[in-house]
Write a protein that holds these residues in place. Structure first.
Motif, mmCIF file in Angstrom:
data_model
loop_
_atom_site.group_PDB
_atom_site.id
_atom_site.type_symbol
_atom_site.label_atom_id
_atom_site.label_comp_id
_atom_site.label_asym_id
_atom_site.label_seq_id
_atom_site.Cartn_x
_atom_site.Cartn_y
_atom_site.Cartn_z
ATOM 1 N N ARG A 75 0.838 -1.202 0.000
ATOM 2 C CA ARG A 75 0.000 0.000 0.000
ATOM 3 C C ARG A 75 0.871 1.248 0.000
ATOM 4 N NH1 ARG A 75 -1.732 3.894 2.992
ATOM 5 N NH2 ARG A 75 -0.616 3.244 4.849
ATOM 6 N N LEU A 76 1.911 1.253 0.835
ATOM 7 C CA LEU A 76 2.806 2.412 0.903
ATOM 8 C C LEU A 76 3.576 2.602 -0.404
ATOM 9 C CD1 LEU A 76 4.140 2.022 4.547
ATOM 10 C CD2 LEU A 76 2.579 3.780 3.690
ATOM 11 N N ALA A 82 2.274 6.982 -6.645
ATOM 12 C CA ALA A 82 1.301 8.010 -7.022
ATOM 13 C C ALA A 82 1.862 9.406 -6.732
ATOM 14 C CB ALA A 82 -0.011 7.794 -6.272
ATOM 15 N N LEU A 83 2.527 9.570 -5.600
ATOM 16 C CA LEU A 83 3.127 10.872 -5.266
ATOM 17 C C LEU A 83 4.263 11.225 -6.226
ATOM 18 C CD1 LEU A 83 3.161 10.704 -1.363
ATOM 19 C CD2 LEU A 83 1.789 12.222 -2.789
ATOM 20 N N GLU A 84 5.078 10.243 -6.564
ATOM 21 C CA GLU A 84 6.168 10.505 -7.504
ATOM 22 C C GLU A 84 5.623 10.903 -8.874
ATOM 23 O OE1 GLU A 84 8.301 6.816 -7.205
ATOM 24 O OE2 GLU A 84 9.661 7.605 -5.678
ATOM 25 N N ASP A 85 4.542 10.248 -9.311
ATOM 26 C CA ASP A 85 3.924 10.604 -10.592
ATOM 27 C C ASP A 85 3.367 12.023 -10.547
ATOM 28 O OD1 ASP A 85 4.561 8.096 -11.498
ATOM 29 O OD2 ASP A 85 2.516 7.283 -11.269
#
Length: 139
Positions: A75-76, A82-85
């Motif tokens: 999950r992490l 998603a944050l990097e994208d």
């Protein structure tokens, strides 16, 4: 035939004892600070055991905790991707100037002009309402 049956009857307890001995050697129990750790020597599966109610061992499979731990890692990792994208997309976007457009500036100036005109009208009304102080007459 009868001899074969007697031979099997005599050998069967040895096989049962051998199977029990193998089963007993299958698990290894180690004392820890909080209780015991039981390891299955065949599969490598570990259980965490605690002593309860007069010496009975209650064990729970450590694999359940491991599975929950691996699920949390997954999950992490997904959240991190998603944050990097998102960061990559923001870095590619043209920078915002942060300044208002001409239309927004003109609109804001209109609000300020109306405010100050109203304020000045109020000040003028106060000046009109004041009567000059009466000065004492000298004789």
């Amino acid at each position: 035939m009868r001899t074969l049956a007697f031979a099997l009857a005599a050998i069967a307890p040895a096989f049962v004892l051998s199977a029990d001995a193998q089963e007993a050697e299958r698990y290894r129990l180690e004392k820890t600070e909080d209780g015991y750790v039981r390891m299955d020597t065949r599969t490598g599966e570990m259980s965490i055991c605690e002593e309860r109610n007069g010496g009975h061992l209650v064990c729970r499979t450590a694999a359940d905790e491991r599975s929950a731990f691996e699920d949390e890692i997954d999950r992490l990792n997904a959240s991190l991707r998603a944050l990097e994208d998102r960061v990559a997309a923001l870095e590619k976007a043209p920078p915002a100037s942060g300044l208002p457009t001409e239309e927004e500036f003109d609109k804001t100036m209109g609000y300020m002009e109306r405010f100050f005109r109203g304020f000045m009208d109020i000040v003028k009304d106060f000046e009109k309402d004041e009567t000059p102080p009466v000065s004492p007459q000298k004789t």
